[in-house]
Design a protein around this motif. Structure first.
Motif, mmCIF file in Angstrom:
data_model
loop_
_atom_site.group_PDB
_atom_site.id
_atom_site.type_symbol
_atom_site.label_atom_id
_atom_site.label_comp_id
_atom_site.label_asym_id
_atom_site.label_seq_id
_atom_site.Cartn_x
_atom_site.Cartn_y
_atom_site.Cartn_z
ATOM 1 N N THR A 45 0.830 -1.198 0.000
ATOM 2 C CA THR A 45 0.000 0.000 0.000
ATOM 3 C C THR A 45 0.869 1.255 0.000
ATOM 4 O O THR A 45 1.768 1.405 0.825
ATOM 5 N N HIS A 47 0.909 5.458 0.294
ATOM 6 C CA HIS A 47 0.167 6.638 0.733
ATOM 7 C C HIS A 47 0.833 7.880 0.154
ATOM 8 O O HIS A 47 2.063 7.982 0.119
ATOM 9 N N VAL A 69 -6.451 3.894 8.108
ATOM 10 C CA VAL A 69 -6.408 2.482 7.704
ATOM 11 C C VAL A 69 -6.441 1.569 8.922
ATOM 12 O O VAL A 69 -7.086 0.508 8.905
ATOM 13 N N ILE A 559 -4.582 6.942 -1.266
ATOM 14 C CA ILE A 559 -4.158 5.578 -0.943
ATOM 15 C C ILE A 559 -4.230 4.729 -2.207
ATOM 16 O O ILE A 559 -5.266 4.652 -2.862
ATOM 17 N N ASN A 561 -3.623 0.951 -3.226
ATOM 18 C CA ASN A 561 -3.331 -0.433 -2.839
ATOM 19 C C ASN A 561 -3.549 -1.354 -4.039
ATOM 20 O O ASN A 561 -3.722 -0.890 -5.164
ATOM 21 N N SER A 562 -3.567 -2.633 -3.806
ATOM 22 C CA SER A 562 -3.628 -3.585 -4.916
ATOM 23 C C SER A 562 -4.974 -3.572 -5.631
ATOM 24 O O SER A 562 -5.097 -4.115 -6.731
#
Length: 638
Positions: A45, A47, A69, A559, A561-562
């Protein structure tokens, strides 16, 4: 039968060097297996934050709560087993473990049973956050003193044989018996926060306005993985730390203007006593303007004017308005008209040579330069900005920079003349980065002057506007304060223009984005941080308190992430004391900006591409071993 591979002499030399790290076939194929497993894990992740502007407490809290988070994970794990108050207690403990435990002891809320429960809850949270990483990476993230014990506990399973499970329970018993629970909790909470954010991007402007940029840099210096894209306020401090007088006087002006003398005097040990004495002995206070402000404004006019006259290629002759002052009448003539000045107090200005420093001013600035160059903590912080920062960065399909790329109205990249040669687009950004680094390393006049230009120039990638400091300092009529912007700041709302910018930097993915800050998003007026049909994202949401009335929020965290991109909008932070006493957290709204068509794995990232290349190299090494081009060695021989 497989065909024999052919190796060039250069490749064999490379493979021989690689063999020092992997001296046997077993070591080589073991690493291939390991890397293959890694590239098939979900990406970590990321940021993104920008325009922190010295707001240390808010930044520190968001760093601790990982932009909300941690709260999301606690709600997933304990939503049905813990009450809202119990969840908030656990969250505050994760954010501020030392302070929270001390408060619980003071309130007599801690005993072995409660401590055991806390340890078990923290372990469950750490297990959840560690699930997307390899065991090796998680182990490396653990505090060294508790690495073995935490590794054992994170891999405890309720369905293991009773002996093994009893062994894990006994570890916790021993932690309690040896009165080491507090230190263990500190280690676990640090691990949790580290696992929640794999990499941090700071998109510029750490400095100015807020009081404690120095404390923010201290925190960043201890972060496990980050990069910084320099903002105009950052390069201003970088130029000042390299000894540029025009940058130094602007740093002084900003901190006097925002009443932040503490960072200079206490944070960096830069005494302003000589400046204060010079101002009081030279200027009057009869017109209601602080003598120190007067002294700084005159010095700023002179030093900036000297830089502009040295560098005609900057095209800033229209900024030499000091020569248009009628010091006796107290007026200034601009193309738009003649305006009354806010003061007639100009005792150090030579009417025949208004840009020349007086003897007293020259002595004062020489002392200020010595103090900036001699501040060990400032120099250490600026070296960190250089070692972890750059003008821009292309990272995992996103293009990161603070302000903008100089552009023409037709969408083409502006050609900027630097050291006798014209640069545009990526080549210009690379040259700007080179000059910024040379300024600190060599401190030559050309590079130092350019640091000032990066702070306030129309074709600066950090500024991108005509900065009206003199008008704001000396003219009450606000119609003269308007600051024209580079066309980039209009073009960055156009999808095709953003796509062209991304291609210039080698990013041609449908999921590519430009991510920057610099221009506060006025949410109150209906502005959106997401622009150009999602190709551009501005994350300056007003960390700085001075901007929060206009933005309506107190900062953003983007953010990645995947699964895709989402944006956290933060609301104003109270203080740490309120968090400890009432479990107050920064409230944040979360909006999903983009979902990836398929989950992103490490193999899809920049790091993954390097790992895939490493796998290919190791396969070549393995083949070279098997074909006798390179012999296996006992590790001890190396």
């Amino acid at each position: 039968m497989k065909e024999e591979l052919v190796y060039t002499p250069e490749e064999l030399r490379y493979l021989a060097l690689l063999a020092k790290d992997y001296p046997t076939q077993a070591a080589t194929f073991t690493e291939i297996i390991n890397l293959r497993a890694i590239v098939n894990l979900p990406k970590g992740t990321e940021h993104f934050m920008s325009d922190l502007h010295g707001e240390y407490e808010a930044f520190y809290h968001i760093l601790n709560n990982c932009s909300g988070v941690i709260r999301e994970k606690v709600e997933i794990l304990f939503g049905e087993s813990l009450t809202k108050d119990e969840q908030d207690d656990l969250l505050t403990l994760v954010y501020y473990p030392k302070e929270k435990l001390a408060l619980m002891e003071q309130q007599k809320l801690l005993n072995d049973g409660r401590t055991r429960t806390i340890l078990q809850e923290l372990l469950r949270l750490a297990k959840l956050l560690s699930s997307k990483y390899t065991r090796s990476k998680v182990r490396k993230a653990m505090p060294e003193s508790f690495r073995y014990v935490i590794d054992e506990l994170l891999h405890a399973r309720p369905d293991e044989d009773k002996n093994r499970y009893a062994y894990h329970a006994k570890i916790i018993d021993t932690i309690l018996e040896t009165v080491s629970a507090h230190e263990f909790i500190f280690a676990l909470t640090a691990l949790i926060k580290r696992l929640a954010v794999d990499h941090l991007h700071i998109i510029g402007d750490i400095y100015d306005r807020g009081a404690h940029a120095d404390k923010i840099v201290d925190e960043l210096m201890h972060h496990h993985s980050l990069d910084i894209q320099w903002g105009n306020h950052d390069v201003l401090w970088m130029g000042a730390a390299a000894g540029d007088l025009a940058c130094i006087i602007n740093v002084l002006r900003n901190n006097v203007r925002y009443h932040n003398l503490e960072i200079l005097e206490n944070g960096y040990g830069i005494s302003l006593r000589s400046l204060a004495l010079f101002a009081v002995n030279t200027y009057t206070a009869g017109d209601g303007i602080d003598p120190m402000v007067k002294a700084i404004n005159v010095l700023l006019c002179k030093l900036e004017g000297q830089t502009i006259m040295r560098r005609p290629e900057y095209g800033m002759d229209d900024r030499l308005i000091f020569k248009n002052f009628d010091f006796d009448k107290g007026t200034v003539t601009l193309p738009s008209g003649t305006y009354e000045l806010t003061t007639k107090d100009f005792p150090t200005v030579d009417r025949s040579d208004p840009y020349a420093l007086s003897e007293g001013e020259a002595e004062l600035m020489a002392e200020m330069k010595r103090r900036f160059l001699g501040s060990e903590r400032l120099q250490r912080h600026i070296r960190f900005l250089y070692s972890h920062g750059s003008v821009y960065r292309a990272y995992n399909g996103n293009l990161l920079f603070h302000g903008g790329i100089p552009m023409n109205e037709d969408g083409s990249f502006t050609e900027v003349l630097l050291e006798g040669k014209k640069y545009a687009g990526k080549a210009f950004m690379d040259k700007a980065d080179f000059l910024a680094r040379r300024a600190f390393e060599q401190r030559d006049e050309y590079s130092l002057d350019y640091m000032w230009y990066l702070w306030c120039g129309y074709d600066s990638p950090m500024s991108g506007r005509v900065v009206k400091t003199l008008e704001r300092s000396y003219i009450a009529d606000e119609s003269t304060w308007k600051e024209p912007q580079n066309p980039y700041y209009t073009l960055n709302r156009d999808k095709d223009a953003c796509a062209a910018m991304l291609r210039e930097f080698g990013i041609d993915s449908p999921q590519g984005h430009i991510i920057n800050g610099h221009t506060p998003v006025k949410v109150k007026k209906g502005e959106s941080p997401v622009r150009a049909d999602g190709k551009g994202i501005c994350i300056d949401g007003g960390f700085c308190r001075a901007y929060q009335n206009s933005t309506g929020i107190a900062g953003y965290t983007l953010i990645f992430n995947s699964y895709g991109l989402r944006l956290k909008s933060h609301y104003p932070f109270t203080n740490v004391e309120s968090v400890l006493q009432s479990n107050t957290d920064i409230l944040s709204d979360s909006v999903q900006i983009e979902l990836e068509p398929k989950r992103i794995m490490i193999g899809d990232t920049d790091t993954g591409k390097k790992l895939l290349q490493m796998i290919a190299d190791l396969k070549r090494l393995l083949a070279a071993y098997r074909q006798g081009y390179i012999f296996e060695h006992d590790c001890r021989e190396w």
